[in-house]
Design a protein around this motif. Structure first.
Motif, mmCIF file in Angstrom:
data_model
loop_
_atom_site.group_PDB
_atom_site.id
_atom_site.type_symbol
_atom_site.label_atom_id
_atom_site.label_comp_id
_atom_site.label_asym_id
_atom_site.label_seq_id
_atom_site.Cartn_x
_atom_site.Cartn_y
_atom_site.Cartn_z
ATOM 1 N N MET A 112 0.845 -1.189 0.000
ATOM 2 C CA MET A 112 0.000 0.000 0.000
ATOM 3 C C MET A 112 0.885 1.245 0.000
ATOM 4 O O MET A 112 1.917 1.279 0.668
ATOM 5 C CB MET A 112 -0.924 0.003 1.221
ATOM 6 C CG MET A 112 -1.918 -1.147 1.232
ATOM 7 S SD MET A 112 -2.890 -1.177 2.750
ATOM 8 C CE MET A 112 -3.848 0.326 2.557
ATOM 9 N N PRO A 113 0.505 2.277 -0.743
ATOM 10 C CA PRO A 113 1.354 3.464 -0.877
ATOM 11 C C PRO A 113 1.381 4.325 0.375
ATOM 12 O O PRO A 113 0.344 4.540 1.007
ATOM 13 C CB PRO A 113 0.713 4.220 -2.046
ATOM 14 C CG PRO A 113 -0.714 3.791 -2.024
ATOM 15 C CD PRO A 113 -0.712 2.366 -1.564
ATOM 16 N N PHE A 114 2.567 4.796 0.754
ATOM 17 C CA PHE A 114 2.728 5.694 1.894
ATOM 18 C C PHE A 114 1.899 5.212 3.091
ATOM 19 O O PHE A 114 1.136 5.975 3.691
ATOM 20 C CB PHE A 114 2.328 7.127 1.519
ATOM 21 C CG PHE A 114 3.359 7.838 0.686
ATOM 22 C CD1 PHE A 114 4.470 8.408 1.274
ATOM 23 C CD2 PHE A 114 3.212 7.934 -0.688
ATOM 24 C CE1 PHE A 114 5.433 9.060 0.516
ATOM 25 C CE2 PHE A 114 4.165 8.586 -1.467
ATOM 26 C CZ PHE A 114 5.284 9.155 -0.867
ATOM 27 N N THR A 115 2.040 3.945 3.420
ATOM 28 C CA THR A 115 1.242 3.312 4.465
ATOM 29 C C THR A 115 2.138 2.472 5.367
ATOM 30 O O THR A 115 3.070 1.824 4.886
ATOM 31 C CB THR A 115 0.159 2.394 3.835
ATOM 32 O OG1 THR A 115 -0.721 3.184 3.039
ATOM 33 C CG2 THR A 115 -0.643 1.653 4.893
ATOM 34 N N ALA A 116 1.837 2.474 6.658
ATOM 35 C CA ALA A 116 2.460 1.516 7.579
ATOM 36 C C ALA A 116 1.739 0.182 7.363
ATOM 37 O O ALA A 116 0.737 -0.124 8.020
ATOM 38 C CB ALA A 116 2.318 1.998 9.023
ATOM 39 N N GLN B 143 -2.976 -5.318 10.537
ATOM 40 C CA GLN B 143 -3.417 -5.796 11.845
ATOM 41 C C GLN B 143 -4.777 -5.224 12.206
ATOM 42 O O GLN B 143 -5.622 -5.911 12.787
ATOM 43 C CB GLN B 143 -2.395 -5.405 12.915
ATOM 44 C CG GLN B 143 -1.068 -6.136 12.818
ATOM 45 C CD GLN B 143 -0.037 -5.567 13.779
ATOM 46 O OE1 GLN B 143 -0.370 -4.819 14.702
ATOM 47 N NE2 GLN B 143 1.230 -5.909 13.560
ATOM 48 N N THR B 144 -4.993 -3.943 11.848
ATOM 49 C CA THR B 144 -6.266 -3.271 12.152
ATOM 50 C C THR B 144 -6.681 -2.437 10.941
ATOM 51 O O THR B 144 -6.478 -1.222 10.902
ATOM 52 C CB THR B 144 -6.119 -2.356 13.387
ATOM 53 O OG1 THR B 144 -5.470 -3.060 14.441
ATOM 54 C CG2 THR B 144 -7.477 -1.863 13.862
ATOM 55 N N PRO B 145 -7.246 -3.058 9.919
ATOM 56 C CA PRO B 145 -7.568 -2.334 8.685
ATOM 57 C C PRO B 145 -8.592 -1.224 8.905
ATOM 58 O O PRO B 145 -9.513 -1.353 9.722
ATOM 59 C CB PRO B 145 -8.139 -3.429 7.781
ATOM 60 C CG PRO B 145 -7.609 -4.711 8.330
ATOM 61 C CD PRO B 145 -7.535 -4.497 9.812
ATOM 62 N N ARG C 133 3.578 10.255 17.716
ATOM 63 C CA ARG C 133 2.546 11.032 18.401
ATOM 64 C C ARG C 133 1.461 11.473 17.414
ATOM 65 O O ARG C 133 0.262 11.356 17.697
ATOM 66 C CB ARG C 133 3.183 12.233 19.092
ATOM 67 C CG ARG C 133 2.197 13.115 19.843
ATOM 68 C CD ARG C 133 2.935 14.075 20.760
ATOM 69 N NE ARG C 133 3.318 13.419 22.006
ATOM 70 C CZ ARG C 133 4.300 13.827 22.804
ATOM 71 N NH1 ARG C 133 5.036 14.889 22.465
ATOM 72 N NH2 ARG C 133 4.554 13.184 23.927
ATOM 73 N N ALA C 134 1.871 11.945 16.251
ATOM 74 C CA ALA C 134 0.888 12.374 15.254
ATOM 75 C C ALA C 134 0.110 11.180 14.706
ATOM 76 O O ALA C 134 -1.112 11.261 14.512
ATOM 77 C CB ALA C 134 1.582 13.127 14.119
ATOM 78 N N PHE C 135 0.800 10.068 14.463
ATOM 79 C CA PHE C 135 0.121 8.891 13.937
ATOM 80 C C PHE C 135 -0.902 8.360 14.934
ATOM 81 O O PHE C 135 -2.020 7.973 14.551
ATOM 82 C CB PHE C 135 1.134 7.799 13.597
ATOM 83 C CG PHE C 135 0.523 6.585 12.956
ATOM 84 C CD1 PHE C 135 -0.059 6.661 11.706
ATOM 85 C CD2 PHE C 135 0.518 5.364 13.618
ATOM 86 C CE1 PHE C 135 -0.635 5.545 11.112
ATOM 87 C CE2 PHE C 135 -0.053 4.239 13.035
ATOM 88 C CZ PHE C 135 -0.622 4.337 11.773
ATOM 89 N N THR C 136 -0.566 8.367 16.209
ATOM 90 C CA THR C 136 -1.518 7.942 17.232
ATOM 91 C C THR C 136 -2.729 8.873 17.259
ATOM 92 O O THR C 136 -3.876 8.424 17.434
ATOM 93 C CB THR C 136 -0.838 7.913 18.613
ATOM 94 O OG1 THR C 136 0.297 7.039 18.567
ATOM 95 C CG2 THR C 136 -1.797 7.426 19.682
ATOM 96 N N THR C 137 -2.489 10.154 17.061
ATOM 97 C CA THR C 137 -3.597 11.115 16.996
ATOM 98 C C THR C 137 -4.493 10.832 15.798
ATOM 99 O O THR C 137 -5.727 10.894 15.889
ATOM 100 C CB THR C 137 -3.046 12.552 16.917
ATOM 101 O OG1 THR C 137 -2.160 12.780 18.020
ATOM 102 C CG2 THR C 137 -4.169 13.568 16.969
ATOM 103 N N PHE C 138 -3.882 10.511 14.680
ATOM 104 C CA PHE C 138 -4.638 10.128 13.478
ATOM 105 C C PHE C 138 -5.554 8.941 13.767
ATOM 106 O O PHE C 138 -6.746 8.944 13.415
ATOM 107 C CB PHE C 138 -3.652 9.804 12.353
ATOM 108 C CG PHE C 138 -4.201 8.946 11.248
ATOM 109 C CD1 PHE C 138 -5.029 9.482 10.279
ATOM 110 C CD2 PHE C 138 -3.882 7.588 11.172
ATOM 111 C CE1 PHE C 138 -5.535 8.695 9.254
ATOM 112 C CE2 PHE C 138 -4.377 6.795 10.159
ATOM 113 C CZ PHE C 138 -5.211 7.347 9.190
#
Length: 426
Positions: free
Chosen positions: A1-5, A11-13, A376-381
């Motif tokens: 997937m592009p620009f994706t972890a 694990q959690t789609p 921190r930002a990713f968790t906020t997302f």
């Protein structure tokens, strides 16, 4: 997937299955308020019936027309309507399929233009640190986001970079354009002195550097770049893939800033993202430079199988009509003050170290979690998504760009959801 972890996602789609207006809907039936216009691109909101019907009708009439040595009316009609939105002189269009292709097209044409004029030694490009110009080799070469560059080798030779325009110590919590930083454009003089103007083809910048975290140009900065490019005979390219089509409250950023480049790249809002398409707008002098020699000969050996695709052109024409009928190309100007107040109200929210805004764009910069940048930002997302709002993050910056149809109550919901999410993030 592009620009994706990818591992985290699988694990959690997070699956989106439908969309309408300002909202997505997930596979478990939850509405998600779109705070990012998809990926900066769904300017008129999702699944607009007028655009859907235009695509359906075109698919039934003609699915595809070859773009080499052939044409179809939709592409020419669309080009004419687009140039009517642009400043005088930017009157020729080359269609692509994405912003990345638009940038590579602009760079190639810049090289060929100088060659056609007898200055083929002009082969260098000047980009900018923290710039984003898509993911083609040309785009990442002139771009300046380290993570987009470091894994892909040496890229194009002969590229230099201006410094980026953000200085948090001087600009923190600026509303609109910062007062400090116009002098950074003068770095172009240093680069010209290093390489000599006779070797440089073009300078490419985003009027507002959005993908890197919304870096708003200081007052006078773009004006100074225009003057210096004229002084040294360099083409000025504005990458308006994001800022085009109403994002700043004007049709294009060139209108907002009153600075006319030689070339503009566009995509995203061009078709409201319903069918992939990009475009490059050129000054007449650039087009005319190629129109020489025998008439049966190809003037520009460049293009794409899907340039000006009939479905994309139909979507684009319908999108322009929606923009016009609903005044969407200027609506961000009406919302600007409300949007600025709302975004800057997060100044006292947990972890916030800076806020930036212009038009209907906003950025909330967070203090990084020590030793874990971006987390921190990713968790906020993730927390915002759980709470029913889609935001975008780049590094430790939250970037916001809702569809231009957004209402004030929805702006409030976006901002308060971010505030609530930050309160629960370590």
């Amino acid at each position: 997937m592009p620009f994706t972890a990818n591992r985290q996602f699988k694990q959690t789609p997070r699956m989106l299955v439908s969309a309408s207006g300002m909202y997505y809907r997930t596979d478990d039936g939850r509405p998600i308020l779109d705070g990012t216009a998809g990926l900066w691109c769904v300017n008129a909101g999702h699944c607009r019936p007028e655009i859907v019907k235009a695509i359906q009708a075109q698919a039934a009439e003609m699915d595809y027309a070859p773009a080499f040595q052939m044409g179809h009316p939709g592409a020419f009609d669309f080009a004419s309507q687009l140039t009517a939105l642009l400043p005088a002189g930017l009157d020729h269009v080359f269609f692509t399929n994405s912003g990345s292709e638009s940038v590579d097209t602009a760079l190639k044409v810049a090289l060929a233009y100088h060659r056609a004029r007898g200055e083929g030694q002009r082969t260098r490009f000047i980009g900018r640190e923290r710039g984003y110009h898509g993911v083609g080799f040309g785009g990442i070469s002139v771009g300046g986001i380290v993570t987009n560059r470091k894994a892909f080798g040496t890229m194009l030779p002969g590229v230099d970079h201006l410094p980026h325009t953000h200085g948090r110590s001087q600009q923190a919590f600026s509303r609109g354009q910062p007062e400090w930083g116009a002098h950074l454009a003068d770095e172009l003089e240093r680069i010209v002195a290093l390489h000599d103007a006779s070797t440089i083809a073009a300078v490419i910048v985003e009027p507002v550097a959005c993908s890197t975290g919304v870096l708003v140009p200081p007052k006078g900065y773009l004006e100074r770049l225009r003057v210096l490019c004229d002084k040294h005979g360099l083409l000025l390219i504005f990458d308006e893939v994001i800022t085009g089509f109403g994002r700043l409250g004007t049709p294009f950023a060139t209108d907002y800033f009153g600075v006319t480049p030689d070339v503009i790249t566009a995509a995203k809002g061009l078709t409201n993202a319903t069918v992939p398409m990009g475009a490059v707008f050129f000054q007449k002098k650039i087009y005319d430079a190629f129109m020489t020699g025998a008439e049966h000969m190809i003037e520009l050996f460049h293009g794409y199988t899907y340039s000006g695709h009939p479905l994309a052109a139909a979507a684009g024409l319908a999108t322009l009509k929606v923009y016009k009928d609903e005044g969407l190309l200027t609506r961000a100007a009406d919302l600007n003050d409300y949007w600025a107040d709302a975004v800057h109200s997060l100044k006292d929210a947990r972890h916030v170290v800076d806020i930036r805004n212009l038009g209907l764009i906003g950025a909330i910069e967070l203090d990084p979690l020590p030793g874990q940048p971006t987390k921190r930002a990713f968790t906020t997302f993730l927390k915002c998504f759980e709470k029913g709002v889609l935001i975008r993050t780049t590094g430790d910056i939250i970037a916001l760009s809702p569809p231009l149809i957004v209402e004030k109550a929805q702006i409030d919901q976006i901002v308060e959801t971010i505030r609530d999410a930050l309160a629960g993030v370590e």
